[in-house]
Design an enzyme around this catalytic site. Structure first.
Site, PDB file in Angstrom:
ATOM      1  N   PRO A  77     -16.508  -3.998   1.724  1.00 26.32           N
ATOM      2  CA  PRO A  77     -17.918  -4.317   1.969  1.00 26.32           C
ATOM      3  C   PRO A  77     -18.861  -3.251   1.423  1.00 26.32           C
ATOM      4  O   PRO A  77     -20.050  -3.520   1.229  1.00 26.32           O
ATOM      5  CB  PRO A  77     -18.005  -4.398   3.496  1.00 26.32           C
ATOM      6  CG  PRO A  77     -16.900  -3.512   3.985  1.00 26.32           C
ATOM      7  CD  PRO A  77     -15.795  -3.715   2.988  1.00 26.32           C
ATOM      8  N   GLN A 102     -17.112   8.818   8.999  1.00 25.21           N
ATOM      9  CA  GLN A 102     -17.352   7.534   8.332  1.00 25.21           C
ATOM     10  C   GLN A 102     -17.120   6.375   9.292  1.00 25.21           C
ATOM     11  O   GLN A 102     -17.858   5.387   9.274  1.00 25.21           O
ATOM     12  CB  GLN A 102     -16.444   7.409   7.106  1.00 25.21           C
ATOM     13  CG  GLN A 102     -16.772   8.403   6.004  1.00 25.21           C
ATOM     14  CD  GLN A 102     -15.748   8.389   4.884  1.00 25.21           C
ATOM     15  OE1 GLN A 102     -14.578   8.045   5.092  1.00 25.21           O
ATOM     16  NE2 GLN A 102     -16.173   8.769   3.688  1.00 25.21           N
ATOM     17  N   TYR A 149       0.849  -1.191   0.000  1.00 30.47           N
ATOM     18  CA  TYR A 149       0.000   0.000   0.000  1.00 30.47           C
ATOM     19  C   TYR A 149       0.887   1.245   0.000  1.00 30.47           C
ATOM     20  O   TYR A 149       1.503   1.589   1.016  1.00 30.47           O
ATOM     21  CB  TYR A 149      -0.927   0.004   1.213  1.00 30.47           C
ATOM     22  CG  TYR A 149      -1.958  -1.106   1.229  1.00 30.47           C
ATOM     23  CD1 TYR A 149      -2.209  -1.890   0.106  1.00 30.47           C
ATOM     24  CD2 TYR A 149      -2.685  -1.384   2.389  1.00 30.47           C
ATOM     25  CE1 TYR A 149      -3.149  -2.912   0.133  1.00 30.47           C
ATOM     26  CE2 TYR A 149      -3.632  -2.400   2.412  1.00 30.47           C
ATOM     27  CZ  TYR A 149      -3.851  -3.162   1.286  1.00 30.47           C
ATOM     28  OH  TYR A 149      -4.782  -4.169   1.316  1.00 30.47           O
TER      29      TYR A 149
END
Length: 324
Positions: A207, A290, A54
């Site tokens: 998801p 979030q 990443y």
């Protein structure tokens, strides 16, 4: 927060976990990333996921720095190995050389003494599977890794690995990290039942389908400014979801969410957690709000009637295969 065992292992992970793909070390500024991790920890998330690939190690640095202020025993940290980390012929894959060297490099970037869960980021056709499994087992023996797992391996590849484990008396793989959401369900056919038979827990990523299952993208409308789809650095995978038929079905799902007093993102995460083989669902977050919203998914109860309604809508786009 609620917790589940990671497969049949004894370690418990939060049902909602926080990842760093496409966010930390890349699109999300360091301070924001730190704030999201801190809020996740305060809300009971104890499982944090990253990978050496990443942003070429930058995500590991951010995650490691953020977590070092907390007691080491209080969280479970996962990272991965496989993708290229240099230009050399041995700077990639799952050879013993690459696994051992990258484990050391990840520990240095994270600033930690051990990795809780070390996962093979993909399957390596060019390396004998036994070599890979021996290297993981040796890292566990050395105390540098506590548990080992895989990511996006097929049912056959997982079964072959378990056969070698049994033959060589190696420590078992405890996890698989596949993509899984309402729009991408391939694991239901073979991967889930195979893993269930071996006690391997699923740590599902995406998801919310790259944010599609938040309801922010509407059919017939342009991409909202400031979203992941509007960011050229992170929108490579999301573009294939932006079809009107898919977005129309998503709107119908949002209506179901509203009818049970949940947000669409909470409904989507709860839907993945309905699977008994799923140990945790990894969310991404570029804002603290979030994190706060998505952790509430653990309290969303989906009745049989609601699940049947959801399935009817999803059948409308059966066969949709996005890029991911």
């Amino acid at each position: 927060m609620k917790y589940r065992n990671l497969g049949v292992s004894g370690v418990k992970v939060s049902e909602v976990s926080l990842g760093s793909w496409l966010t930390y070390g890349t699109a999300t500024e360091r301070e924001t990333a730190m704030a999201c991790i801190d809020q996740a920890y305060e809300l009971g998330i104890n499982f944090f996921d990253t990978a050496n690939a990443y942003n070429q190690g930058e995500a590991e640095k951010v995650v490691g720095e953020a977590l070092r202020k907390y007691p080491r025993h209080s969280y479970v940290l996962a990272t991965k190995v496989y993708f290229p980390m240099g230009e050399g012929p041995n700077d990639r894959g799952l050879s013993r050389k690459h696994i051992i060297e990258q484990c050391e490099a990840s520990l240095q970037r994270l600033g930690l003494d051990y990795i809780d869960l070390y996962q093979c980021h993909r399957y390596d056709e060019s390396t004998p599977l036994e070599e890979t499994l021996w290297a993981l087992d040796d890292l566990i023996t050395q105390g540098k890794v506590l548990y080992a797992g895989v990511s996006e391996w097929s049912a056959a590849q997982i079964a072959n690995a378990k056969a070698i484990e049994a033959k060589r008396n190696l420590r078992p793989l405890v996890s698989n990290q596949p993509i899984y959401n309402m729009l991408v369900r391939y694991i239901e056919k073979e991967v889930l039942p195979t893993c269930a038979s071996f006690g391997i827990g699923q740590i599902v990523f995406s998801p919310l389908a790259q944010g599609i299952l938040t309801g922010k993208y509407k059919p017939g409308q342009g991409v909202p400014e400031g979203t992941r789809a509007a960011n050229r650095e992170t929108n490579h995978w999301i573009s294939s979801y932006l079809r009107d038929d898919v977005l129309m079905s998503v709107q119908k799902l949002e209506n179901i969410a509203q009818s049970i007093g949940a947000s669409l993102s909470q409904l989507a995460i709860a839907w993945t957690l309905r699977q008994p083989g799923v140990s945790s669902a990894i969310i991404g977050a570029s804002r603290v709000s979030q994190v706060e919203e998505n952790v509430k998914a653990v309290d969303v109860v989906l009745s049989d009637d609601v699940l049947a309604e959801i399935e009817k809508i999803l059948q409308e786009i059966d066969g949709f295969v996005p890029i991911w």
